[in-house]
Motif scaffolding. Structure first.
Motif, PDB file in Angstrom:
ATOM      1  N   PRO A  93      58.375  78.596 -39.386  1.00 12.47           N
ATOM      2  CA  PRO A  93      57.007  78.070 -39.361  1.00 12.47           C
ATOM      3  C   PRO A  93      56.207  78.344 -40.627  1.00 12.47           C
ATOM      4  O   PRO A  93      55.258  77.626 -40.934  1.00 12.47           O
ATOM      5  CB  PRO A  93      56.366  78.766 -38.148  1.00 12.47           C
ATOM      6  CG  PRO A  93      57.214  79.963 -37.888  1.00 12.47           C
ATOM      7  CD  PRO A  93      58.593  79.633 -38.357  1.00 12.47           C
ATOM      8  N   SER A  94      56.592  79.391 -41.362  1.00  9.49           N
ATOM      9  CA  SER A  94      55.799  79.731 -42.541  1.00  9.49           C
ATOM     10  C   SER A  94      56.374  79.137 -43.822  1.00  9.49           C
ATOM     11  O   SER A  94      55.924  79.442 -44.917  1.00  9.49           O
ATOM     12  CB  SER A  94      55.706  81.257 -42.673  1.00  9.49           C
ATOM     13  OG  SER A  94      57.020  81.773 -42.810  1.00  9.49           O
ATOM     14  N   LYS A  95      57.390  78.292 -43.674  1.00  7.07           N
ATOM     15  CA  LYS A  95      57.974  77.661 -44.860  1.00  7.07           C
ATOM     16  C   LYS A  95      57.720  76.159 -44.836  1.00  7.07           C
ATOM     17  O   LYS A  95      57.626  75.562 -43.762  1.00  7.07           O
ATOM     18  CB  LYS A  95      59.482  77.930 -44.921  1.00  7.07           C
ATOM     19  CG  LYS A  95      59.825  79.384 -45.195  1.00  7.07           C
ATOM     20  CD  LYS A  95      61.296  79.549 -45.517  1.00  7.07           C
ATOM     21  CE  LYS A  95      61.651  81.004 -45.758  1.00  7.07           C
ATOM     22  NZ  LYS A  95      61.028  81.555 -46.970  1.00  7.07           N
ATOM     23  N   THR A  96      57.641  75.590 -46.026  1.00  7.82           N
ATOM     24  CA  THR A  96      57.437  74.142 -46.119  1.00  7.82           C
ATOM     25  C   THR A  96      58.710  73.420 -45.673  1.00  7.82           C
ATOM     26  O   THR A  96      59.758  74.039 -45.477  1.00  7.82           O
ATOM     27  CB  THR A  96      57.133  73.718 -47.563  1.00  7.82           C
ATOM     28  OG1 THR A  96      58.298  74.000 -48.358  1.00  7.82           O
ATOM     29  CG2 THR A  96      55.919  74.444 -48.123  1.00  7.82           C
ATOM     30  N   VAL A  97      58.577  72.111 -45.566  1.00  9.80           N
ATOM     31  CA  VAL A  97      59.734  71.277 -45.242  1.00  9.80           C
ATOM     32  C   VAL A  97      60.853  71.528 -46.252  1.00  9.80           C
ATOM     33  O   VAL A  97      62.010  71.776 -45.886  1.00  9.80           O
ATOM     34  CB  VAL A  97      59.318  69.791 -45.241  1.00  9.80           C
ATOM     35  CG1 VAL A  97      60.532  68.871 -45.260  1.00  9.80           C
ATOM     36  CG2 VAL A  97      58.416  69.489 -44.046  1.00  9.80           C
ATOM     37  N   GLN A 132      57.737  66.800 -48.431  1.00 13.04           N
ATOM     38  CA  GLN A 132      58.409  68.060 -48.758  1.00 13.04           C
ATOM     39  C   GLN A 132      57.489  69.265 -48.692  1.00 13.04           C
ATOM     40  O   GLN A 132      57.926  70.376 -48.400  1.00 13.04           O
ATOM     41  CB  GLN A 132      59.002  67.983 -50.164  1.00 13.04           C
ATOM     42  CG  GLN A 132      59.997  66.865 -50.329  1.00 13.04           C
ATOM     43  CD  GLN A 132      60.675  66.895 -51.686  1.00 13.04           C
ATOM     44  OE1 GLN A 132      60.397  67.767 -52.486  1.00 13.04           O
ATOM     45  NE2 GLN A 132      61.558  65.954 -51.932  1.00 13.04           N
ATOM     46  N   LYS A 133      56.213  69.039 -49.001  1.00 14.14           N
ATOM     47  CA  LYS A 133      55.303  70.186 -49.084  1.00 14.14           C
ATOM     48  C   LYS A 133      54.592  70.482 -47.772  1.00 14.14           C
ATOM     49  O   LYS A 133      53.817  71.427 -47.689  1.00 14.14           O
ATOM     50  CB  LYS A 133      54.266  69.923 -50.181  1.00 14.14           C
ATOM     51  CG  LYS A 133      54.883  69.935 -51.568  1.00 14.14           C
ATOM     52  CD  LYS A 133      53.855  69.711 -52.647  1.00 14.14           C
ATOM     53  CE  LYS A 133      54.527  69.730 -54.019  1.00 14.14           C
ATOM     54  NZ  LYS A 133      53.660  69.216 -55.069  1.00 14.14           N
ATOM     55  N   ARG A 134      54.840  69.671 -46.778  1.00 10.24           N
ATOM     56  CA  ARG A 134      54.179  69.907 -45.490  1.00 10.24           C
ATOM     57  C   ARG A 134      54.731  71.165 -44.816  1.00 10.24           C
ATOM     58  O   ARG A 134      55.887  71.518 -44.967  1.00 10.24           O
ATOM     59  CB  ARG A 134      54.430  68.734 -44.549  1.00 10.24           C
ATOM     60  CG  ARG A 134      53.831  67.426 -45.001  1.00 10.24           C
ATOM     61  CD  ARG A 134      52.461  67.243 -44.403  1.00 10.24           C
ATOM     62  NE  ARG A 134      52.003  65.883 -44.673  1.00 10.24           N
ATOM     63  CZ  ARG A 134      52.070  64.906 -43.788  1.00 10.24           C
ATOM     64  NH1 ARG A 134      52.585  65.119 -42.600  1.00 10.24           N
ATOM     65  NH2 ARG A 134      51.608  63.717 -44.088  1.00 10.24           N
ATOM     66  N   MET A 135      53.876  71.772 -44.023  1.00  7.71           N
ATOM     67  CA  MET A 135      54.328  72.873 -43.172  1.00  7.71           C
ATOM     68  C   MET A 135      54.779  72.273 -41.839  1.00  7.71           C
ATOM     69  O   MET A 135      54.296  71.203 -41.445  1.00  7.71           O
ATOM     70  CB  MET A 135      53.179  73.866 -42.915  1.00  7.71           C
ATOM     71  CG  MET A 135      52.568  74.461 -44.166  1.00  7.71           C
ATOM     72  SD  MET A 135      53.755  75.379 -45.174  1.00  7.71           S
ATOM     73  CE  MET A 135      53.983  76.850 -44.170  1.00  7.71           C
ATOM     74  N   PRO A 136      55.684  72.948 -41.118  1.00  5.44           N
ATOM     75  CA  PRO A 136      56.149  72.377 -39.848  1.00  5.44           C
ATOM     76  C   PRO A 136      55.015  71.982 -38.899  1.00  5.44           C
ATOM     77  O   PRO A 136      55.090  70.938 -38.246  1.00  5.44           O
ATOM     78  CB  PRO A 136      57.006  73.504 -39.265  1.00  5.44           C
ATOM     79  CG  PRO A 136      57.555  74.196 -40.459  1.00  5.44           C
ATOM     80  CD  PRO A 136      56.446  74.169 -41.475  1.00  5.44           C
ATOM     81  N   HIS A 137      53.954  72.808 -38.851  1.00  2.00           N
ATOM     82  CA  HIS A 137      52.883  72.472 -37.908  1.00  2.00           C
ATOM     83  C   HIS A 137      52.088  71.238 -38.339  1.00  2.00           C
ATOM     84  O   HIS A 137      51.273  70.731 -37.578  1.00  2.00           O
ATOM     85  CB  HIS A 137      51.946  73.670 -37.685  1.00  2.00           C
ATOM     86  CG  HIS A 137      51.043  73.976 -38.844  1.00  2.00           C
ATOM     87  ND1 HIS A 137      51.374  74.857 -39.840  1.00  2.00           N
ATOM     88  CD2 HIS A 137      49.826  73.486 -39.161  1.00  2.00           C
ATOM     89  CE1 HIS A 137      50.388  74.909 -40.718  1.00  2.00           C
ATOM     90  NE2 HIS A 137      49.435  74.078 -40.339  1.00  2.00           N
TER      91      HIS A 137
END
Ligand SMILES: Nc1ncnc2c1ncn2[C@@H]1O[C@H](COP(=O)(O)OP(=O)(O)OP(=O)(O)O)[C@@H](O)[C@H]1O
Length: 368
Positions: A93-97, A132-137
């Motif tokens: 959850p704390s990593k980007t796509v 690519q830069k989105r977070m999972p949430h």
């Protein structure tokens, strides 16, 4: 490549085994559907293959390794050869796509150059370039699942395990993903997919292993889904939807008519005449002219119930809905045809890093 020998799995505290005497072998390059009702043991099978769990009795061998004798410290290394896609995504959850997909390559020591090339390609394959830069949430559930698929593919798996990989995707995306899985399989990667998607299973006509209450009841080379009676039906929903849509159509028709001022005028005139008649009947002490209140627009502008109710009821009774009340495509059962193309794997452009190359992995021996 994957072998179950008389495998029984009994979870602690349960009376009935989740798997009972299961025997099958999956050869390199096969595409196998694992089907069965909820609770029949599909996920338990996949967990055993991933060595997330061990059988109570019997033997599971994957990529030539008896998983009983696989030391715990070697398990992460073993799992490099198995891509997995599950319903619960398992993203960090704390990593980007990008970081989620790159992570497995980083921990297995891939070069930075390779990662920079492979990750965007894998994301493009699942239709997530640009995110690519989105977070999972910050992603929809379907997008999160696609990240998980990209992550599974980027690690060059020899085996791809998929537990309802399309469960959270819209129908069109699901077909894309199935085609992608078929292409990857055509390149040599073994695919074992647990699914409730009867449509996909029926269309693709691949090998089907069916479980029922933990027992293997079918192993068919070119099978269909089989008994779908345990799958919730859409039909009642469609009938209800048709009735609701028909009623809505009728109401909209009335609204359209009442929006026409001539209809409003006619209704007002009719109401006025009725008021005058009533006043005349009551005699001279009653107001000759109706007060504005008696003709206030809401009473006359709103359609009289009998103007549309029978029509709505009539339409609602129609079992075969007319074209206008057909539910939107997104709610219909998945009927998109799946064409499994003759694959030139090189066409993918990422064949080698998607596990599509012919090269044998020497780190884990051939299936015994
Ligand atoms: N950790 C666990 N502890 C106890 N029982 C479990 C555990 N995991 C699964 N089970 C039980 O084992 C049986 C098989 O479960 P499993 O998840 O393998 O089924 P499934 O076919 O994958 O179901 P679904 O399609 O709903 O995912 C079920 O009765 C389930 O309740």
């Amino acid at each position: 490549m994957i072998r179950f020998e008389n495998v029984t799995k009994r979870y602690r505290g349960t009376k009935k085994p989740a798997l009972s005497g299961v025997d099958f072998e999956v050869q390199r390059g096969e595409f196998v559907f694992l089907v069965g009702a909820s609770g029949s043991g599909k996920s338990s099978c996949l967990r055993l293959i991933l060595r997330e769990d061990v059988p109570t009795s019997g033997r599971v061998a994957v990529l030539g390794r008896d998983l009983r004798s696989l030391a715990n410290r070697k398990v992460p290394y073993f799992r490099r050869h198995i891509g997995s896609v599950f319903q619960d995504f398992r993203l960090l959850p704390s990593k980007t796509v990008y970081q989620n997909v790159a992570f497995t390559l980083q921990v297995t020591g891939s070069s930075r150059g390779f990662i920079q090339q492979a990750v965007p390609e894998a994301l493009a394959l699942v239709g997530l370039d640009g995110k690519q830069k989105r977070m999972p949430h910050e992603l929809s559930g379907g997008e999160q699942q696609r990240v998980a698929i990209a992550r599974a593919l980027v690690n060059r798996p020899q085996v791809l395990l998929a537990d309802e990989p399309t469960g959270n995707l819209d129908p069109a995306t699901s077909v894309d993903i199935m085609q992608l899985l078929a292409r990857i399989n055509a390149g040599g990667t073994t695919v074992l997919m647990a699914t409730h998607e009867a449509g996909f299973v029926d269309q693709m006509q691949r090998r089907v292993i069916e479980l029922r209450d933990g027992e293997m009841v079918r192993d068919e080379v070119h099978g269909g889904y089989g008994d779908t009676s345990n799958i919730p039906r859409l039909v009642p929903e469609e009938v209800r939807g048709a009735a609701a849509a028909a009623a809505l159509t009728a109401v909209q028709e009335v609204q359209r008519q009442t929006a026409d001022l001539s209809v409003v005028r006619a209704a007002l005139a009719e109401e006025l005449a009725a008021q005058r008649t009533a006043a005349a009947d009551r005699g001279p002490d009653v107001e000759a002219e109706p007060s504005p209140r008696t003709v206030e627009p809401p009473q006359t502008v709103e359609p009289p119930e009998q103007a549309f109710t029978p029509e709505a009821d009539e339409t609602a009774r129609i079992v075969e809905p007319p074209a206008v009340v057909e539910p939107p495509a997104v709610n219909r059962p998945r009927t998109h045809p799946i064409t499994v193309p003759n694959v030139d794997v090189a066409e993918l452009g990422v064949a080698d890093r998607l596990g599509l190359s012919d090269e044998d992995d020497e780190e884990v021996g051939p299936t015994s």
